[in-house]
Design an enzyme around this catalytic site. Structure first.
Site, PDB file in Angstrom:
ATOM      1  N   GLU A  63       1.612   5.366  -4.703  1.00 24.38           N
ATOM      2  CA  GLU A  63       1.925   6.716  -5.197  1.00 24.38           C
ATOM      3  C   GLU A  63       2.362   7.638  -4.067  1.00 24.38           C
ATOM      4  O   GLU A  63       2.277   7.295  -2.884  1.00 24.38           O
ATOM      5  CB  GLU A  63       0.708   7.273  -5.943  1.00 24.38           C
ATOM      6  N   ASN A  64       2.849   8.807  -4.474  1.00 26.63           N
ATOM      7  CA  ASN A  64       3.372   9.777  -3.513  1.00 26.63           C
ATOM      8  C   ASN A  64       3.098  11.177  -4.037  1.00 26.63           C
ATOM      9  O   ASN A  64       3.133  11.397  -5.251  1.00 26.63           O
ATOM     10  CB  ASN A  64       4.890   9.540  -3.373  1.00 26.63           C
ATOM     11  N   CYS A  72       5.567   1.629  -9.156  1.00 26.78           N
ATOM     12  CA  CYS A  72       4.593   0.790  -9.877  1.00 26.78           C
ATOM     13  C   CYS A  72       4.370  -0.532  -9.137  1.00 26.78           C
ATOM     14  O   CYS A  72       5.224  -1.002  -8.372  1.00 26.78           O
ATOM     15  CB  CYS A  72       5.108   0.454 -11.263  1.00 26.78           C
ATOM     16  N   GLU A  74       4.419  -3.535 -10.354  1.00 23.73           N
ATOM     17  CA  GLU A  74       5.342  -4.605 -10.748  1.00 23.73           C
ATOM     18  C   GLU A  74       6.607  -4.555  -9.903  1.00 23.73           C
ATOM     19  O   GLU A  74       7.090  -5.576  -9.409  1.00 23.73           O
ATOM     20  CB  GLU A  74       5.732  -4.463 -12.227  1.00 23.73           C
ATOM     21  N   CYS A 110       5.567  -0.332 -17.838  1.00 18.58           N
ATOM     22  CA  CYS A 110       6.443   0.781 -18.235  1.00 18.58           C
ATOM     23  C   CYS A 110       7.882   0.278 -18.433  1.00 18.58           C
ATOM     24  O   CYS A 110       8.229  -0.843 -18.036  1.00 18.58           O
ATOM     25  CB  CYS A 110       6.389   1.895 -17.195  1.00 18.58           C
TER      26      CYS A 110
END
Ligand code: THU
Length: 164
Positions: A63-64, A72, A74, A110
């Site tokens: 994350e950021n 993600c 994946e 997603c």
């Protein structure tokens, strides 16, 4: 008018029913989730891929503070595999999620990750199975295409006769 039905068949396994390879991927994906960098969502996702040469690679979500700059699990993992083993097909992708230190019942990828999974499958022209790892069950999807029916892919841009 015609009706077009799009069907996906998914195999649901109790964890103890998984064969040795899937069990290993299941555990590797959960293990990878522990190293996720997810300070904003606290949703830790791990992914593991089985390559055609038998190697298993793993990755997790990154994350950021500028949210869309994160990635993600994946895609982190599939891009890593593509960067290091560009000529080796990915045969299985396992995905696992942890929320507040607990294994989630089921994780489903997603839309953007499904698109990247599809690209991986089409790149190597071999089905990539997707193992969705839950707390008590694992869902085995036969291919990335099955997760993204009616998709936009390689053949929309490259005609079969132009393929290398
Ligand atoms: N996330 C994944 O890594 N994979 C999924 O399949 C669903 C969502 C991440 C993105 C973000 O870091 C966090 O989970 C919450 O959406």
């Amino acid at each position: 008018m015609k009706e077009l039905k799009l069907e996906t068949s998914v195999e649901v396994y109790a964890i103890e029913e998984l064969d040795e390879t899937y069990k290993r991927l299941y555990e590797t994906a959960f293990e990878a989730s522990k190293k996720a960098y997810a300070p904003y969502s606290n949703f830790h996702v791990g992914a593991a891929v089985l390559l055609e040469n038998g190697e298993i690679l793993s990755g997790n979500n990154q994350e950021n503070a500028a949210y869309p700059s994160g990635l993600c699990a994946e895609r982190t993992t599939l891009f890593y595999a593509g960067a290091h083993y560009p000529d080796t097909a990915v045969r299985v992708l396992a995905i696992a999620g942890m929320k507040d230190g607990e294994r989630v019942d089921l994780i489903t990828p997603c839309g953007a990750c499904r698109q990247v999974m599809l690209e991986t499958e089409q790149r190597y022209d071999k089905p990539m199975k997707v193992l969705l790892c839950g707390k008590e069950e694992a869902f085995l999807v036969p291919s990335a295409t099955a997760l993204l029916p009616f998709c936009f892919g390689k053949s929309d841009l490259i005609k079969p006769e132009e393929k290398e």
